[in-house]
Design a protein around this motif. Structure first.
Motif, PDB file in Angstrom:
ATOM      1  N   GLU A  85      39.841  -3.662  -6.351  1.00 26.65           N
ATOM      2  CA  GLU A  85      41.248  -2.572  -6.122  1.00 26.65           C
ATOM      3  C   GLU A  85      41.292  -2.426  -8.100  1.00 26.65           C
ATOM      4  OE1 GLU A  85      44.318  -5.787  -5.008  1.00 26.65           O
ATOM      5  OE2 GLU A  85      43.802  -4.869  -2.844  1.00 26.65           O
ATOM      6  N   CYS A  86      41.072  -3.685  -8.505  1.00 25.31           N
ATOM      7  CA  CYS A  86      40.965  -3.575 -10.590  1.00 25.31           C
ATOM      8  C   CYS A  86      39.694  -2.453 -10.699  1.00 25.31           C
ATOM      9  CB  CYS A  86      40.428  -4.637 -10.950  1.00 25.31           C
ATOM     10  SG  CYS A  86      40.538  -5.030 -12.729  1.00 25.31           S
ATOM     11  N   LEU A  87      38.651  -1.971  -9.472  1.00 26.77           N
ATOM     12  CA  LEU A  87      37.782  -1.184 -10.264  1.00 26.77           C
ATOM     13  C   LEU A  87      38.590   0.488 -10.485  1.00 26.77           C
ATOM     14  CD1 LEU A  87      34.382  -2.285  -9.195  1.00 26.77           C
ATOM     15  CD2 LEU A  87      34.927  -2.618 -11.522  1.00 26.77           C
ATOM     16  N   SER A  88      39.650   0.404  -9.344  1.00 28.83           N
ATOM     17  CA  SER A  88      39.743   1.502  -9.182  1.00 28.83           C
ATOM     18  C   SER A  88      41.238   1.788  -9.633  1.00 28.83           C
ATOM     19  CB  SER A  88      40.429   1.479  -7.080  1.00 28.83           C
ATOM     20  OG  SER A  88      39.859   2.031  -5.932  1.00 28.83           O
ATOM     21  N   PHE A  89      41.654   0.733 -10.200  1.00 30.62           N
ATOM     22  CA  PHE A  89      42.802   1.075 -10.729  1.00 30.62           C
ATOM     23  C   PHE A  89      42.185   1.380 -12.224  1.00 30.62           C
ATOM     24  CE2 PHE A  89      45.203  -1.140 -14.239  1.00 30.62           C
ATOM     25  CZ  PHE A  89      47.107  -0.535 -14.085  1.00 30.62           C
ATOM     26  N   TYR A  90      41.193   0.930 -12.718  1.00 25.92           N
ATOM     27  CA  TYR A  90      40.200   1.588 -13.574  1.00 25.92           C
ATOM     28  C   TYR A  90      39.954   2.837 -14.311  1.00 25.92           C
ATOM     29  CZ  TYR A  90      37.151   1.412 -17.522  1.00 25.92           C
ATOM     30  OH  TYR A  90      36.101   2.107 -18.586  1.00 25.92           O
ATOM     31  N   TYR A  91      39.303   3.269 -12.901  1.00 25.30           N
ATOM     32  CA  TYR A  91      38.496   4.500 -12.625  1.00 25.30           C
ATOM     33  C   TYR A  91      40.080   5.725 -12.208  1.00 25.30           C
ATOM     34  CZ  TYR A  91      36.253   8.524 -10.825  1.00 25.30           C
ATOM     35  OH  TYR A  91      35.643  10.047 -10.350  1.00 25.30           O
ATOM     36  N   ALA A  92      40.840   5.300 -11.584  1.00 25.58           N
ATOM     37  CA  ALA A  92      42.082   6.684 -11.288  1.00 25.58           C
ATOM     38  C   ALA A  92      43.408   5.927 -12.917  1.00 25.58           C
ATOM     39  CB  ALA A  92      42.585   6.015 -10.284  1.00 25.58           C
ATOM     40  N   HIS A  93      42.803   5.610 -13.658  1.00 25.16           N
ATOM     41  CA  HIS A  93      43.892   4.726 -14.701  1.00 25.16           C
ATOM     42  C   HIS A  93      43.192   5.514 -16.316  1.00 25.16           C
ATOM     43  CE1 HIS A  93      47.478   5.078 -17.459  1.00 25.16           C
ATOM     44  NE2 HIS A  93      47.159   3.274 -17.500  1.00 25.16           N
ATOM     45  N   ALA A  94      42.919   4.236 -16.743  1.00 21.56           N
ATOM     46  CA  ALA A  94      42.066   4.055 -18.387  1.00 21.56           C
ATOM     47  C   ALA A  94      41.280   4.206 -18.330  1.00 21.56           C
ATOM     48  CB  ALA A  94      42.906   2.422 -18.411  1.00 21.56           C
ATOM     49  N   GLY A  95      40.353   4.350 -17.291  1.00 25.47           N
ATOM     50  CA  GLY A  95      39.272   4.598 -17.531  1.00 25.47           C
ATOM     51  C   GLY A  95      38.293   5.803 -17.908  1.00 25.47           C
ATOM     52  N   TYR A  96      38.964   6.965 -16.542  1.00 25.29           N
ATOM     53  CA  TYR A  96      39.147   8.234 -17.270  1.00 25.29           C
ATOM     54  C   TYR A  96      39.375   8.999 -18.587  1.00 25.29           C
ATOM     55  CZ  TYR A  96      40.335  13.514 -17.358  1.00 25.29           C
ATOM     56  OH  TYR A  96      39.858  14.508 -17.407  1.00 25.29           O
ATOM     57  N   TYR A  97      40.170   7.823 -19.437  1.00 26.47           N
ATOM     58  CA  TYR A  97      40.375   8.898 -20.692  1.00 26.47           C
ATOM     59  C   TYR A  97      39.646   8.146 -21.571  1.00 26.47           C
ATOM     60  CZ  TYR A  97      44.975   9.943 -18.647  1.00 26.47           C
ATOM     61  OH  TYR A  97      45.720  10.358 -18.307  1.00 26.47           O
ATOM     62  N   GLU A 115      55.435   7.416 -18.267  1.00 28.07           N
ATOM     63  CA  GLU A 115      56.923   5.706 -17.460  1.00 28.07           C
ATOM     64  C   GLU A 115      56.593   5.937 -15.905  1.00 28.07           C
ATOM     65  OE1 GLU A 115      58.328   9.983 -17.541  1.00 28.07           O
ATOM     66  OE2 GLU A 115      57.258   8.464 -19.118  1.00 28.07           O
ATOM     67  N   ASP A 116      56.243   6.516 -15.265  1.00 33.85           N
ATOM     68  CA  ASP A 116      55.526   6.082 -13.882  1.00 33.85           C
ATOM     69  C   ASP A 116      54.683   5.273 -13.714  1.00 33.85           C
ATOM     70  OD1 ASP A 116      56.915   8.180 -12.780  1.00 33.85           O
ATOM     71  OD2 ASP A 116      55.504   9.685 -13.115  1.00 33.85           O
ATOM     72  N   ILE A 117      53.922   5.146 -14.976  1.00 33.28           N
ATOM     73  CA  ILE A 117      52.528   4.217 -14.498  1.00 33.28           C
ATOM     74  C   ILE A 117      53.109   2.900 -14.662  1.00 33.28           C
ATOM     75  CG2 ILE A 117      50.616   3.361 -15.728  1.00 33.28           C
ATOM     76  CD1 ILE A 117      49.216   5.586 -13.527  1.00 33.28           C
ATOM     77  N   PHE A 118      54.158   2.518 -15.642  1.00 32.81           N
ATOM     78  CA  PHE A 118      55.248   1.497 -15.929  1.00 32.81           C
ATOM     79  C   PHE A 118      55.519   0.497 -14.771  1.00 32.81           C
ATOM     80  CE2 PHE A 118      54.317   2.357 -20.686  1.00 32.81           C
ATOM     81  CZ  PHE A 118      53.769   0.813 -21.132  1.00 32.81           C
ATOM     82  N   ALA A 119      56.359   1.614 -13.810  1.00 29.25           N
ATOM     83  CA  ALA A 119      57.018   0.974 -13.343  1.00 29.25           C
ATOM     84  C   ALA A 119      56.312   0.586 -12.112  1.00 29.25           C
ATOM     85  CB  ALA A 119      57.571   2.397 -12.685  1.00 29.25           C
ATOM     86  N   GLY A 120      54.787   1.177 -11.802  1.00 25.56           N
ATOM     87  CA  GLY A 120      54.281   1.067 -10.705  1.00 25.56           C
ATOM     88  C   GLY A 120      53.339  -0.880 -11.034  1.00 25.56           C
TER      89      GLY A 120
END
Length: 409
Positions: free
Chosen positions: A71-83, A4-9
Motif C-alpha cells: 500500500e505504501c509503494l502504491s501510495f508513493y507511485y500514484a502520488h508523490a513518486g510521480y512528481y 484538498e482531495d488528497i488531504f481529505a483522503g
C-alpha cells in the motif's frame, strides 16, 4: 487529484477506523475539454506545489509508518513518486553531461584509474563513450513507443485500431515528446522549490481554450488603432461635401471616443472614406493610460449605439440622414510598438526555469566536444549518435517548446 482531495483522503485513512469512502464516477458531463500549453503547465505547477507541501506534512509521515509495504509503494507511485520522478528525469541529462565532462577533463594522462585499482590503458573519453553507447542506443525508440502505448491501447478499446494508430502517429508527428520533456522540467522545478522554500497557495488555473495565446515577456502597448465605422441611414457623399457638418461631427466623435476610452481628444482623428469613416486613435503613453483597455473599449459592441446616438445630436445632420441611423464598428487595424505595457508571460511563468539550464547544458556539451569527448571516443564514436540526439532533444525542448506549442508566438 487536487491537494484538498488528497488531504481529505489521508486524514480519513488515518482517522476512519475501518470506514470506507464510496467513490462514484460520472461520465459525459461536458467537464473535460482540450487544454493548451498554458493551461496544462499552469495545472501541473499547481499540483506540483501542492504535492511538495503534502510531502512535508505530518499526515504523510504517519501514513508512511502505518501503511503496509504494498500500500505504501502504491501510495508513493500514484502520488508523490510521480512528481519526484519527473524531477529526477529532468536532472538526469545535466548530471550525465556534467559527469562526461568531468571524466574527460580529469583524464590528463589519458589513463582511467577512477573505477579500478589496476592500471587501465583505456582513455576516459573512450570509456565514457562505451558506457553512454550502452545507456543510449536504438532502444530509445522502443522507450518512446512504450511510453505512448497506454494512450494507443485506450483509444483502441474505445474506438478502433485505425483511429488509435492515426492518433498515435499524430502524437509523434506533432513532436508531443518535446512537450513532455518541457513539462517534466516544470513539474520538477515547482515541487523542489516548494520543498526548499515553501509558500504553496491556491491557484485558480481555469480551463482556457487550447488556442489561447500568451505573450512571452508581456503585452505590448498599442501605438495605432483604426476603427472602421459603418453608418446606415446617412448619405456619406453628401456629408463629405458639407465641410461644416463634417467638422461638427468630427468634434463630437472625438469627444465621445476620448470620454469612452480615457484618452485625450487630440489623440483621435476622424477620417471620411466613401461609404464609411475611420476613427484613428494614437494613445499618448503616460500614467493612467492603458492602450490594451483602449482597444477593448473600441471593440465593444455598445460603441456603435453610442456613435449613432451622438451623430443624431449634430446640428444639421437631418439634411443628410433619414429618420433612423445605426452604426456598426469593427477594428480595422491595430499596431503595437516596442513598449511593454503589461508585464507577465511565458518567460516569468515557465521559461525562466528552463532557459538558463538549457544554456548550461549546451555549454557543457560544447566543452565535451572541445575536450575530445567525441573525437577521442575511439570505436564507440559512431554509437554516440543516440546520446547526442537525446541531449539535443532536451536542449531544444527547454529552449523552443514555448514557441512551438504556444499559438501564434
Amino acid at each position: 487529484n487536487l491537494s484538498e482531495d488528497i488531504f481529505a483522503g489521508m486524514d480519513f485513512t488515518l482517522r476512519g477506523e475501518g470506514r470506507k469512502i464510496r467513490h462514484c464516477e460520472y461520465f459525459h458531463l461536458a467537464k473535460g475539454r482540450d487544454l493548451g500549453f498554458n493551461a496544462v503547465l499552469g495545472f501541473f505547477s499547481k499540483l506540483s506545489n501542492g504535492t511538495g507541501e503534502q510531502i512535508l506534512t505530518r499526515q504523510m509521515l504517519r501514513l508512511s509508518h502505518v501503511l503496509q509495504l504494498p500500500e505504501c509503494l502504491s501510495f508513493y507511485y500514484a502520488h508523490a513518486g510521480y512528481y519526484i520522478t519527473q524531477y529526477l528525469i529532468s536532472m538526469s541529462m545535466p548530471i550525465t553531461v556534467f559527469t562526461w565532462l568531468l571524466m574527460i577533463t580529469g583524464d590528463c594522462n589519458h589513463e582511467l584509474r577512477a573505477f579500478s585499482d589496476n592500471l587501465c590503458e583505456t582513455p576516459a573519453a573512450e570509456a565514457m563513450a562505451m558506457m553512454l553507447s550502452t545507456w543510449y542506443s536504438v532502444y530509445i525508440f522502443f522507450f518512446l513507443i512504450a511510453a505512448s502505448l497506454p494512450l494507443f491501447v485506450e483509444i483502441w478499446m474505445e474506438r478502433n485500431f485505425g483511429v488509435a494508430l492515426r492518433r498515435w502517429l499524430l502524437q509523434l508527428l506533432t513532436c508531443s515528446f518535446l512537450l513532455f520533456i518541457f513539462q517534466a522540467k516544470i513539474i520538477g522545478h515547482y515541487i523542489m522549490a516548494e520543498i526548499r522554500q515553501g509558500g504553496a497557495s491556491y491557484v485558480a488555473t481555469g480551463r482556457g481554450l487550447p488556442t489561447e495565446r500568451r505573450e512571452f515577456v508581456g503585452a505590448p502597448a498599442y501605438a495605432f488603432i483604426r476603427l472602421a465605422v459603418y453608418l446606415s441611414g446617412i448619405d456619406m457623399q453628401a456629408l463629405s461635401r458639407d465641410s461644416n457638418l463634417c467638422e461638427a461631427l468630427t468634434r463630437r466623435l472625438q469627444e465621445l471616443v476620448a470620454k469612452t476610452c480615457g484618452v485625450a481628444p487630440k489623440d483621435t482623428e476622424v477620417q471620411f472614406d466613401g461609404r464609411k469613416m475611420h476613427i484613428v486613435v494614437q494613445p499618448t503613453p503616460g500614467e493612467g493610460v492603458s492602450t490594451i483597455s483602449v482597444r477593448e473599449k473600441l471593440a465593444a459592441q455598445t460603441l456603435g449605439k453610442a456613435i449613432a446616438a451622438e451623430v443624431m445630436q449634430v446640428n444639421g445632420i437631418r439634411k443628410v440622414s433619414g429618420p433612423h441611423v445605426s452604426a456598426q464598428t469593427a477594428i480595422a487595424e491595430a499596431r503595437t510598438g516596442w513598449r511593454i505595457e503589461k508585464v507577465g508571460g511565458l518567460y516569468l511563468d515557465y521559461t525562466q526555469h528552463t532557459y538558463y539550464h538549457a544554456m548550461d547544458l549546451l555549454f557543457m556539451l560544447c566543452c565535451v566536444f572541445y575536450c575530445g569527448g567525441y573525437s577521442d571516443a575511439g570505436p564507440y564514436k559512431d554509437q554516440l549518435i543516440f546520446t547526442l540526439v537525446s541531449i539535443g532533444l532536451v536542449i531544444f525542448s527547454w529552449l523552443y517548446a514555448p514557441f512551438i506549442f504556444n499559438p501564434y508566438q
